[in-house]
Motif scaffolding. Sequence first.
Motif, PDB file in Angstrom:
ATOM      1  N   TRP A   1      -2.267  -9.236  -3.665  1.00 44.95           N
ATOM      2  CA  TRP A   1      -2.728  -8.823  -4.991  1.00 44.95           C
ATOM      3  C   TRP A   1      -3.569  -7.559  -5.004  1.00 44.95           C
ATOM      4  O   TRP A   1      -3.937  -7.086  -6.088  1.00 44.95           O
ATOM      5  CB  TRP A   1      -3.532  -9.955  -5.636  1.00 44.95           C
ATOM      6  CG  TRP A   1      -2.857 -11.272  -5.571  1.00 44.95           C
ATOM      7  CD1 TRP A   1      -3.285 -12.374  -4.889  1.00 44.95           C
ATOM      8  CD2 TRP A   1      -1.616 -11.647  -6.188  1.00 44.95           C
ATOM      9  NE1 TRP A   1      -2.391 -13.399  -5.042  1.00 44.95           N
ATOM     10  CE2 TRP A   1      -1.355 -12.987  -5.820  1.00 44.95           C
ATOM     11  CE3 TRP A   1      -0.706 -10.973  -6.998  1.00 44.95           C
ATOM     12  CZ2 TRP A   1      -0.230 -13.661  -6.249  1.00 44.95           C
ATOM     13  CZ3 TRP A   1       0.432 -11.647  -7.416  1.00 44.95           C
ATOM     14  CH2 TRP A   1       0.656 -12.974  -7.053  1.00 44.95           C
ATOM     15  N   LEU A   2      -3.902  -6.978  -3.859  1.00 49.30           N
ATOM     16  CA  LEU A   2      -4.859  -5.868  -3.832  1.00 49.30           C
ATOM     17  C   LEU A   2      -4.457  -4.726  -4.762  1.00 49.30           C
ATOM     18  O   LEU A   2      -5.302  -4.174  -5.486  1.00 49.30           O
ATOM     19  CB  LEU A   2      -5.018  -5.347  -2.397  1.00 49.30           C
ATOM     20  CG  LEU A   2      -5.966  -4.158  -2.223  1.00 49.30           C
ATOM     21  CD1 LEU A   2      -7.376  -4.519  -2.652  1.00 49.30           C
ATOM     22  CD2 LEU A   2      -5.956  -3.681  -0.762  1.00 49.30           C
ATOM     23  N   ASP A   3      -3.180  -4.343  -4.760  1.00 51.26           N
ATOM     24  CA  ASP A   3      -2.764  -3.226  -5.617  1.00 51.26           C
ATOM     25  C   ASP A   3      -2.972  -3.554  -7.095  1.00 51.26           C
ATOM     26  O   ASP A   3      -3.382  -2.701  -7.881  1.00 51.26           O
ATOM     27  CB  ASP A   3      -1.310  -2.827  -5.332  1.00 51.26           C
ATOM     28  CG  ASP A   3      -0.311  -3.954  -5.576  1.00 51.26           C
ATOM     29  OD1 ASP A   3      -0.691  -5.143  -5.432  1.00 51.26           O
ATOM     30  OD2 ASP A   3       0.868  -3.665  -5.892  1.00 51.26           O
ATOM     31  N   GLN A   4      -2.716  -4.809  -7.471  1.00 53.88           N
ATOM     32  CA  GLN A   4      -2.845  -5.200  -8.875  1.00 53.88           C
ATOM     33  C   GLN A   4      -4.302  -5.470  -9.269  1.00 53.88           C
ATOM     34  O   GLN A   4      -4.612  -5.540 -10.457  1.00 53.88           O
ATOM     35  CB  GLN A   4      -1.963  -6.400  -9.184  1.00 53.88           C
ATOM     36  CG  GLN A   4      -0.488  -6.050  -9.056  1.00 53.88           C
ATOM     37  CD  GLN A   4       0.467  -7.108  -9.571  1.00 53.88           C
ATOM     38  OE1 GLN A   4       1.659  -6.884  -9.504  1.00 53.88           O
ATOM     39  NE2 GLN A   4      -0.014  -8.220 -10.078  1.00 53.88           N
ATOM     40  N   VAL A   5      -5.170  -5.613  -8.288  1.00 52.88           N
ATOM     41  CA  VAL A   5      -6.605  -5.721  -8.563  1.00 52.88           C
ATOM     42  C   VAL A   5      -7.185  -4.335  -8.818  1.00 52.88           C
ATOM     43  O   VAL A   5      -7.948  -4.119  -9.772  1.00 52.88           O
ATOM     44  CB  VAL A   5      -7.331  -6.403  -7.387  1.00 52.88           C
ATOM     45  CG1 VAL A   5      -8.842  -6.415  -7.616  1.00 52.88           C
ATOM     46  CG2 VAL A   5      -6.816  -7.823  -7.187  1.00 52.88           C
ATOM     47  N   ALA A   6      -6.794  -3.371  -7.994  1.00 57.01           N
ATOM     48  CA  ALA A   6      -7.335  -2.017  -8.124  1.00 57.01           C
ATOM     49  C   ALA A   6      -6.716  -1.251  -9.284  1.00 57.01           C
ATOM     50  O   ALA A   6      -7.382  -0.415  -9.912  1.00 57.01           O
ATOM     51  CB  ALA A   6      -7.117  -1.248  -6.811  1.00 57.01           C
ATOM     52  N   LEU A   7      -5.441  -1.509  -9.597  1.00 55.99           N
ATOM     53  CA  LEU A   7      -4.724  -0.695 -10.587  1.00 55.99           C
ATOM     54  C   LEU A   7      -5.384  -0.672 -11.967  1.00 55.99           C
ATOM     55  O   LEU A   7      -5.518   0.411 -12.566  1.00 55.99           O
ATOM     56  CB  LEU A   7      -3.268  -1.174 -10.690  1.00 55.99           C
ATOM     57  CG  LEU A   7      -2.357  -0.391 -11.640  1.00 55.99           C
ATOM     58  CD1 LEU A   7      -2.275   1.077 -11.249  1.00 55.99           C
ATOM     59  CD2 LEU A   7      -0.948  -1.020 -11.665  1.00 55.99           C
ATOM     60  N   PRO A   8      -5.813  -1.810 -12.539  1.00 58.30           N
ATOM     61  CA  PRO A   8      -6.455  -1.734 -13.863  1.00 58.30           C
ATOM     62  C   PRO A   8      -7.718  -0.871 -13.853  1.00 58.30           C
ATOM     63  O   PRO A   8      -8.014  -0.188 -14.838  1.00 58.30           O
ATOM     64  CB  PRO A   8      -6.803  -3.195 -14.174  1.00 58.30           C
ATOM     65  CG  PRO A   8      -5.930  -4.008 -13.283  1.00 58.30           C
ATOM     66  CD  PRO A   8      -5.716  -3.188 -12.055  1.00 58.30           C
ATOM     67  N   LEU A   9      -8.438  -0.902 -12.745  1.00 53.50           N
ATOM     68  CA  LEU A   9      -9.665  -0.107 -12.643  1.00 53.50           C
ATOM     69  C   LEU A   9      -9.336   1.376 -12.653  1.00 53.50           C
ATOM     70  O   LEU A   9     -10.016   2.171 -13.302  1.00 53.50           O
ATOM     71  CB  LEU A   9     -10.412  -0.478 -11.357  1.00 53.50           C
ATOM     72  CG  LEU A   9     -10.689  -1.968 -11.147  1.00 53.50           C
ATOM     73  CD1 LEU A   9     -11.222  -2.217  -9.743  1.00 53.50           C
ATOM     74  CD2 LEU A   9     -11.667  -2.488 -12.193  1.00 53.50           C
ATOM     75  N   VAL A  10      -8.277   1.750 -11.927  1.00 52.64           N
ATOM     76  CA  VAL A  10      -7.850   3.150 -11.875  1.00 52.64           C
ATOM     77  C   VAL A  10      -7.410   3.609 -13.265  1.00 52.64           C
ATOM     78  O   VAL A  10      -7.821   4.672 -13.748  1.00 52.64           O
ATOM     79  CB  VAL A  10      -6.703   3.330 -10.863  1.00 52.64           C
ATOM     80  CG1 VAL A  10      -6.211   4.774 -10.849  1.00 52.64           C
ATOM     81  CG2 VAL A  10      -7.155   2.921  -9.459  1.00 52.64           C
TER      82      VAL A  10
ATOM     83  N   GLY B   1       0.804  -1.220   0.000  1.00 51.70           N
ATOM     84  CA  GLY B   1       0.000   0.000   0.000  1.00 51.70           C
ATOM     85  C   GLY B   1       0.834   1.265   0.000  1.00 51.70           C
ATOM     86  O   GLY B   1       0.310   2.356  -0.263  1.00 51.70           O
ATOM     87  N   ASN B   2       2.138   1.136   0.275  1.00 51.24           N
ATOM     88  CA  ASN B   2       3.006   2.320   0.219  1.00 51.24           C
ATOM     89  C   ASN B   2       2.946   2.989  -1.147  1.00 51.24           C
ATOM     90  O   ASN B   2       2.963   4.215  -1.259  1.00 51.24           O
ATOM     91  CB  ASN B   2       4.461   1.934   0.524  1.00 51.24           C
ATOM     92  CG  ASN B   2       4.719   1.755   2.007  1.00 51.24           C
ATOM     93  OD1 ASN B   2       4.003   2.296   2.838  1.00 51.24           O
ATOM     94  ND2 ASN B   2       5.753   1.004   2.337  1.00 51.24           N
ATOM     95  N   LYS B   3       2.906   2.186  -2.205  1.00 47.82           N
ATOM     96  CA  LYS B   3       2.920   2.759  -3.551  1.00 47.82           C
ATOM     97  C   LYS B   3       1.630   3.509  -3.840  1.00 47.82           C
ATOM     98  O   LYS B   3       1.591   4.357  -4.736  1.00 47.82           O
ATOM     99  CB  LYS B   3       3.186   1.688  -4.598  1.00 47.82           C
ATOM    100  CG  LYS B   3       2.109   0.643  -4.774  1.00 47.82           C
ATOM    101  CD  LYS B   3       2.497  -0.372  -5.856  1.00 47.82           C
ATOM    102  CE  LYS B   3       3.690  -1.203  -5.481  1.00 47.82           C
ATOM    103  NZ  LYS B   3       4.007  -2.227  -6.505  1.00 47.82           N
ATOM    104  N   ILE B   4       0.590   3.217  -3.093  1.00 49.18           N
ATOM    105  CA  ILE B   4      -0.682   3.933  -3.243  1.00 49.18           C
ATOM    106  C   ILE B   4      -0.650   5.225  -2.441  1.00 49.18           C
ATOM    107  O   ILE B   4      -0.925   6.314  -2.954  1.00 49.18           O
ATOM    108  CB  ILE B   4      -1.854   3.046  -2.785  1.00 49.18           C
ATOM    109  CG1 ILE B   4      -1.905   1.741  -3.603  1.00 49.18           C
ATOM    110  CG2 ILE B   4      -3.172   3.804  -2.886  1.00 49.18           C
ATOM    111  CD1 ILE B   4      -2.957   0.748  -3.121  1.00 49.18           C
ATOM    112  N   GLU B   5      -0.279   5.132  -1.155  1.00 47.93           N
ATOM    113  CA  GLU B   5      -0.345   6.296  -0.273  1.00 47.93           C
ATOM    114  C   GLU B   5       0.764   7.307  -0.531  1.00 47.93           C
ATOM    115  O   GLU B   5       0.599   8.499  -0.279  1.00 47.93           O
ATOM    116  CB  GLU B   5      -0.343   5.841   1.184  1.00 47.93           C
ATOM    117  CG  GLU B   5      -1.575   5.008   1.531  1.00 47.93           C
ATOM    118  CD  GLU B   5      -1.793   4.867   3.022  1.00 47.93           C
ATOM    119  OE1 GLU B   5      -2.267   5.832   3.642  1.00 47.93           O
ATOM    120  OE2 GLU B   5      -1.464   3.781   3.561  1.00 47.93           O
ATOM    121  N   ALA B   6       1.903   6.853  -1.057  1.00 48.81           N
ATOM    122  CA  ALA B   6       3.013   7.776  -1.328  1.00 48.81           C
ATOM    123  C   ALA B   6       2.638   8.816  -2.385  1.00 48.81           C
ATOM    124  O   ALA B   6       3.186   9.931  -2.384  1.00 48.81           O
ATOM    125  CB  ALA B   6       4.244   6.997  -1.779  1.00 48.81           C
TER     126      ALA B   6
END
Length: 331
Positions: A221-230, A89-94
């Motif tokens: 996998w959460l980051d890779q699940v959300a990333l395509p949607l974003v 989640g660091n790559k999201i919040e950063a």
Amino acid sequence: MQASRQPFNIVVVGQNNRLQFEAVLFAASLRHCSPNFNGRLFVASPQPGPKWDTDPSLRNQDVLQALNELGAEVLPFQNRVFGQSYPYGNKIEALQALPKGEPFVFFDTDTLITGDIMSVPFDFNRPSASLRREGTWPQPTLYGPGYTEIWKALYDRFGLNFRTSLDLGHPDEYWERYLYFNAGYFYGACPRAFGQRFLTYAKSIKQDLPIELVCQSLDPWLDQVALPLVIHSFGGGRDTLPSGYLDGEVSCHYRHFPLLYARESDHVVEVLETVSAPNKVKKVLKQYDPIKRTVFQGRGAKARALFDRDHLPRKEQAIRNRIKSEGLWMR
């Protein structure tokens, strides 16, 4: 297509573990292979707080000095949602700490820049991410739901057009038909807007799991699940960046040093060994055993001699197993 000359920033995450040494290598490779890069290089560092059991921030003075000499800016940020329980989640919040409205490219720290980053024809208004991936998520169960039901549930959750995300060149229920990326790099026009949507989607999926996902793992996998949607929500996709640049001539997401030696090109190995050789860099990197033993003490060369790069095993696990059987695996 002409290369983008629009200024942009680069960000990696660095904290008080292996990432700090990989960040030094990343910065050294960027300066060596892309001396004309005209943006800012940020090393985003999570700060201590209730989301962490220990202090994750960059505190190694040798690392900090090396990053400073390589022109990197340490960028503190706070974890308000993730942290110890999900460090990806660091790559999201950063992203919230980056300059608003300035195009950005995020890279995982276990990446080397191997060519001119300014030659990459980014279209920041049509974001994308790494296609160097396997069909790791989801893993449909025997009795369903399948890929279509799982992914459509996510697109529906956020009011996105599912059909326009599909690659109709692949058959129904084959994983590559569905928009899926590796989060080893991604880019966009504004890190604040991208990061806020990334966080909103990831929180929603984690805290209110769609029924179609109940049998699916979200860690890691959460980051890779959300990333395509974003990416889809911002008008991006799988084909907005020509192939051959990132995960090609300009960057290498090596992930593990033994894997780098086993399967990457002679040029990638040359970049690694060249940028790690100067004493001011070497003295920092030798503090981390996997780099010390693999790069400086010859284990990498021994791992490389085990494989023919033109005839590598099809599965990465077979490469790992061979390296481990020879006692040469470290991370």
